[in-house]
Design a protein around this motif. Structure first.
Motif, short mmCIF file in Angstrom:
data_model
loop_
_atom_site.label_atom_id
_atom_site.label_comp_id
_atom_site.label_asym_id
_atom_site.label_seq_id
_atom_site.Cartn_x
_atom_site.Cartn_y
_atom_site.Cartn_z
N UNK A 1 0.81 -1.22 0.00
CA UNK A 1 0.00 0.00 0.00
C UNK A 1 0.84 1.27 0.00
N UNK A 2 2.16 1.13 0.22
CA UNK A 2 3.04 2.29 0.26
C UNK A 2 3.66 2.55 -1.10
N UNK A 3 4.25 3.73 -1.25
CA UNK A 3 4.86 4.10 -2.51
C UNK A 3 6.24 3.50 -2.68
N UNK A 4 6.86 3.83 -3.81
CA UNK A 4 8.21 3.34 -4.10
C UNK A 4 9.19 3.83 -3.04
N UNK A 5 10.07 2.94 -2.60
CA UNK A 5 11.11 3.24 -1.60
C UNK A 5 10.54 3.59 -0.24
N UNK A 6 9.26 3.31 0.00
CA UNK A 6 8.66 3.52 1.31
C UNK A 6 8.47 2.18 2.01
N UNK A 7 8.70 2.17 3.32
CA UNK A 7 8.61 0.93 4.08
C UNK A 7 7.90 1.18 5.41
N UNK B 1 13.12 -5.44 23.94
CA UNK B 1 12.27 -5.84 22.84
C UNK B 1 10.95 -5.10 22.76
N UNK B 2 10.80 -4.03 23.53
CA UNK B 2 9.56 -3.25 23.49
C UNK B 2 9.46 -2.48 22.17
N UNK B 3 8.31 -2.51 21.56
CA UNK B 3 8.08 -1.74 20.33
C UNK B 3 7.74 -0.31 20.72
N UNK B 4 8.55 0.64 20.25
CA UNK B 4 8.36 2.05 20.62
C UNK B 4 7.62 2.85 19.56
N UNK B 5 7.43 2.29 18.37
CA UNK B 5 6.73 3.04 17.34
C UNK B 5 6.59 2.24 16.06
N UNK B 6 5.73 2.74 15.18
CA UNK B 6 5.44 2.08 13.90
C UNK B 6 5.17 3.21 12.90
N UNK B 7 6.15 3.52 12.05
CA UNK B 7 6.06 4.66 11.13
C UNK B 7 6.46 4.25 9.72
N UNK B 8 6.12 5.08 8.76
CA UNK B 8 6.58 4.90 7.39
C UNK B 8 7.90 5.65 7.22
N UNK B 9 8.90 4.97 6.69
CA UNK B 9 10.18 5.61 6.42
C UNK B 9 10.45 5.56 4.92
N UNK B 10 11.42 6.36 4.49
CA UNK B 10 11.63 6.52 3.05
C UNK B 10 13.10 6.48 2.70
N UNK B 11 13.43 5.69 1.68
CA UNK B 11 14.75 5.73 1.08
C UNK B 11 15.84 5.14 1.93
N UNK B 12 17.06 5.15 1.35
CA UNK B 12 18.22 4.65 2.07
C UNK B 12 18.52 5.48 3.31
#
Length: 481
Positions: free
Chosen positions: A122-128, A138-149
């Motif tokens: 569902x994300x664009x090119x080079x987006x994860x 091991x606590x998860x501190x966040x969940x975001x979309x990042x881009x590129x190298x």
């Protein structure tokens, strides 16, 4: 736009030159032709340059703001020693519910979180989709979309896309490529006109309008100060543009200056006897009995240890999952600051054997220059001094553009309408060899940078049509009169 737009070339001048000497007239023609190009380029391309300068300045100044805005995601608070990387990956996988793992970026320093990147259609090119994990517990501190190298977060990702394509996707890249294609032309033309004006002012009176003279001096001095930065931003911006960038990549390949890449298929070819029977996209075909790849979260430990043993010693690295079963994993240094650390190794996930490696020290000179130029353009090469320099150049280009429009406004006839361009026909007094050379140069540059060539052709065609219409109107008026 140059300060010389303040005077039409037909204006009388006090000069000591010999009127019988054709050289001054020829120089005036050269200046008039260049001034007309500079005028039209400044008027019509100026808005693109202005937007690129403003958005680029905003991008350069936001890393610290982004670190503050996403402090919770980026900060690890657990006092415990880091868990095995595989456990951190497993913790992230519990959040994404089966999304394919793309890469892992271990915490680069104490107090930082590990990034686990997942592919998301569902994300664009080079987006994860990136899950941030505290290495200590091991606590998860966040969940975001990042881009590129570079892994920029949503704020800078938006600014990057605004700078690159006005948030319009691929069609929007035309704007930024036009800006990069014309910026160096406008800058060099302005400097040439400034030098010609300085020489001419030694033998003729100065502009009597104080306001215009003040704006002219500010425009020209600021333009000279911004020249180096403008040329650098133009050249580096073109390297990743849509059309000119593709041509530049072909030239680099022909010159042997391409950026080398590790061969991730080496382990696949050596260990998979059915490699030649796979489809072009790597999918299995009938008769393919290759074993499935090992578990991603377990293999990452083996791959990281092998890469560290092979000399990947940067603190900021990315461990990338192979795209096809049996291919090698890649571990890349992604520290783009100075000194640059971008070595890469390919690792067989099943055996931990390093199958290929590429060192930055072995890059061709052209590839190194391209890497440094892009990182300088993005403000990462020298850290905050690089950011400050980019912000200064962006602010300077903004001011030069605004002052150019102010000069155009001040030049309007009778304080009404808009400023007049230099009169047509400047090229008629130039030698034929000069016209041929200028045309050939413009054609060569246009082939390399297609949007520049196309827009220049549009300028010329529109200018000719306007001239023909004006001539027809004059004839009609003379007949009716």
């Amino acid at each position: 736009m140059s300060e010389t737009t303040l005077r039409p070339p037909e204006r009388a001048a006090t000069t000591t030159e010999d009127p019988a000497d054709p050289a001054p007239r020829r120089r005036a023609r050269w200046r008039g032709a260049l001034l007309r190009l500079h005028f039209y380029a400044g008027v019509f391309i100026g808005p693109f340059i202005l937007i690129a300068a403003l958005t680029g300045t905003a991008y350069a100044l936001t890393p610290q703001l982004e670190a503050w805005l996403y402090h919770d995601e980026l900060t690890a608070t657990s006092p415990h020693d880091p868990l095995p990387l595989a456990e951190q990956v497993h913790a992230a996988q519990q959040v994404v519910a089966g999304a394919p793992l793309h890469a892992v970026r271990p915490a680069p320093e104490p107090g930082a979180t590990t990034r686990v990147l997942f592919a998301d259609p569902s994300l664009g090119a080079s987006e994860f989709r990136t899950v941030f994990v505290d290495p200590g517990d091991g606590t998860v501190t966040g969940d975001l979309t990042t881009y590129g190298t570079s892994g920029v977060l949503p704020l800078r990702m938006t600014l990057d896309q605004l700078h690159r394509n006005l948030l319009l996707g691929e069609p929007g890249r035309i704007y930024s490529e036009l800006a990069a294609s014309w910026l160096w032309v406008v800058a060099l033309a302005g400097v040439t006109l400034w030098a010609a004006r300085r020489k001419r002012n030694r033998t003729r009176r100065r502009d009597p309008a104080p306001a215009r003279a003040t704006a002219t001096r500010r425009h020209s001095r600021l333009g000279i100060a911004m020249l180096g930065g403008a040329l650098l931003l133009s050249a580096t911006g073109l390297t990743w543009s849509a059309y000119a960038g593709a041509n530049i990549a072909e030239l680099r390949t022909a010159a042997g200056w391409s950026t080398p890449e590790v061969d991730t298929s080496a382990a696949h070819r050596e260990q998979d006897p059915h490699a030649e029977h796979r489809g072009a996209d790597g999918d299995s075909v009938p008769g393919d009995t290759a074993a499935p790849a090992p578990s991603d979260d377990a293999t990452v430990e083996t791959v990281l240890a092998a890469a560290r043993g092979a000399g990947i010693d940067a603190s900021t690295i990315e461990i990338a999952v192979p795209e096809r079963p049996g291919d090698a994993w890649t571990v890349s240094e992604i520290d783009r600051s100075w000194p640059t650390q971008v070595d890469t190794v390919a690792v067989d996930g099943a055996t931990g054997e390093v199958t290929d490696r590429v060192r930055f020290a072995d890059y061709p000179l052209g590839a190194k220059l391209a890497r440094w130029g892009i990182d300088l353009h993005m403000g990462t090469l020298f850290g905050w001094p690089n950011q400050v320099a980019l912000a200064a150049v962006g602010a300077g280009l903004t001011a030069v553009t605004v002052l150019g429009y102010r000069l155009w406004w001040q030049r309007r006839p009778g304080r009404a309408g808009f400023g007049r361009p230099v009169s047509r026909g400047q090229w008629r007094g130039l030698p034929r060899w000069a016209l041929v050379a200028a045309g050939a140069t413009a054609a060569a540059i246009g082939l390399l940078t297609p949007l520049f060539g196309l827009s220049l052709l549009v300028f010329v065609v529109v200018d000719v049509l306007i001239g023909r219409l004006a001539a027809l109107r004059r004839r009609r008026l003379s007949h009716t009169g």
